[in-house]
Every structure is written in C-alpha cells, then in structure tokens.
Scaffold this active site. Structure first.
Site, mmCIF file in Angstrom:
data_model
loop_
_atom_site.group_PDB
_atom_site.id
_atom_site.type_symbol
_atom_site.label_atom_id
_atom_site.label_comp_id
_atom_site.label_asym_id
_atom_site.label_seq_id
_atom_site.Cartn_x
_atom_site.Cartn_y
_atom_site.Cartn_z
ATOM 1 N N ASP A 8 46.812 92.382 48.621
ATOM 2 C CA ASP A 8 45.514 92.248 49.120
ATOM 3 C C ASP A 8 44.812 92.427 47.851
ATOM 4 O OD1 ASP A 8 45.484 94.902 48.890
ATOM 5 O OD2 ASP A 8 44.783 95.265 51.003
ATOM 6 N N CYS A 65 49.166 96.718 47.953
ATOM 7 C CA CYS A 65 47.879 96.888 48.185
ATOM 8 C C CYS A 65 47.208 98.162 47.797
ATOM 9 C CB CYS A 65 47.830 96.813 50.026
ATOM 10 S SG CYS A 65 48.566 98.205 50.915
ATOM 11 N N GLY A 66 46.174 98.724 48.216
ATOM 12 C CA GLY A 66 45.567 99.928 47.671
ATOM 13 C C GLY A 66 46.574 101.158 47.800
ATOM 14 N N THR A 67 46.924 101.294 48.910
ATOM 15 C CA THR A 67 47.943 102.526 49.022
ATOM 16 C C THR A 67 49.469 102.015 49.166
ATOM 17 O OG1 THR A 67 47.622 102.285 51.330
ATOM 18 C CG2 THR A 67 46.221 103.682 50.218
ATOM 19 N N HIS A 98 70.656 103.467 49.195
ATOM 20 C CA HIS A 98 71.072 104.263 50.428
ATOM 21 C C HIS A 98 70.421 102.950 51.616
ATOM 22 C CE1 HIS A 98 71.560 108.525 49.205
ATOM 23 N NE2 HIS A 98 72.062 107.643 48.325
ATOM 24 N N HIS A 133 76.364 104.448 54.175
ATOM 25 C CA HIS A 133 75.163 103.818 54.154
ATOM 26 C C HIS A 133 75.045 102.671 54.844
ATOM 27 C CE1 HIS A 133 73.906 106.895 51.419
ATOM 28 N NE2 HIS A 133 74.897 106.386 50.410
HETATM 29 C C1 RB5 Z 1 41.993 97.966 51.461
HETATM 30 O O1 RB5 Z 1 40.783 98.851 51.188
HETATM 31 C C2 RB5 Z 1 43.115 99.276 51.690
HETATM 32 O O2 RB5 Z 1 42.788 99.451 52.927
HETATM 33 C C3 RB5 Z 1 44.303 98.093 51.629
HETATM 34 O O3 RB5 Z 1 44.614 97.709 50.285
HETATM 35 C C4 RB5 Z 1 45.531 99.144 51.838
HETATM 36 O O4 RB5 Z 1 45.443 100.313 50.942
HETATM 37 C C5 RB5 Z 1 45.923 99.622 53.189
HETATM 38 O O5 RB5 Z 1 46.852 100.275 53.543
#
Ligand code: RB5
Length: 147
Positions: A8, A65-67, A98, A133
């Site tokens: 994203d 993505c961001g996280t 695993h 596993h």
């Molecule tokens: C986008 O702002 C953020 O929410 C997305 O990249 C991600 O981190 C969601 O889990």
C-alpha cells in the site's frame, strides 16, 4: 521461483527497493501495485497476491504496508496462505524452516531498508525443514478445512 509483490502507500518505497533486489538476483516477480504513495486500502493489494500464491500461480508473495500488520491479517484470510510478519533475521529463517511461510509481510515504517532486504534474502533462500514441522502445518490445514 516466481514472486508476487504488493504494497500500500505505506510500503510503496520499500516495495520498489525489494524489486531492485529481486532483479539483482534474477528472481522472477510481478508487481501487483500500488504504483505511488497516494493513499490506498491494503486489503485490495494483499488479496491478489495471496490468491495468486494460494492457486500456485506464484510460489511466494511479499507484502509491505506501514506496519505489515494489515497486510498479514488480510493475506492470512485466504485459504492456504501462511503469511509471516517478520522484522528480524532470526524469524525470517525460522518461519521458512518451521512454518513453510509462503507470504512475507513487512512494515516500511518499522525497519530500515537494509534489514528489510536482508530479511527478504534469508526468507527467499531458506528451505522448509519438513518432518515434525510438516505435521503442524497439516494441522493448520485441518483448521482451515473445518471452518
Ligand atoms: C496506512 O496508514 C497503514 O494503516 C497501513 O500501511 C498499515 O500499516 C496497516 O496495517
């Protein structure tokens, strides 16, 4: 190996770095977007990658993505997907050995590109160990089949 790749807006920059790494290794990949840092919804990008891996059209998937959390939650909704959210080298190796993880999720806002590319390298090249596993993965499949 064929890799399906997507991000994203929060993972776009790292996705572009991962593409360069895959190219440098001669690993075939397809980019399922996004194409810039304009805001998008991560499930829209996790789904096509997860589906392509689940059907076997692609061997592995990488999602950013961001996280990495939204991507991993979304990808793991698809039957047959074992998506691992990884931000360290030990887990990159362990989840291949695993869990036979077939999709890797990372957060661009969590780690720098140097570590992220090291994780990709380890995750791409580490084989599944099988044995005990495999039994555990069969049990994950049973959970899916009984939903
Ligand atoms: C986008 O702002 C953020 O929410 C997305 O990249 C991600 O981190 C969601 O889990």
């Amino acid at each position: 190996m064929k890799v399906a790749l997507a991000a994203d807006h929060g993972g776009y920059v790292l996705k572009e770095e991962i593409k360069k790494y895959l190219e440098s290794e001669g690993i075939e990949y397809k980019d399922f977007g996004c194409t810039c840092t304009d805001s998008v919804d991560y499930p829209d990008y996790a789904l096509p990658v997860a589906e392509k891996v689940a059907t076997g059209e692609f061997d592995r998937g990488i999602l950013v993505c961001g996280t990495g959390i939204g991507m991993s939650i979304s990808a793991n909704k698809v039957k047959g997907i074992r998506c691992a959210l990884v931000h360290d080298s030990f887990s990159a190796k362990a989840t291949r050995e695993h869990n036979d993880s077939n999709v890797l999720a990372m957060g661009e806002r969590v780690i720098g590109p140097g570590l992220a590319l090291e994780i990709v390298k380890i995750w791409i090249h580490t084989p599944f160990l099988g044995g005990r596993h495999l039994r555990r993965i069969e049990k994950i499949k049973e959970i899916e089949d009984n939903q």
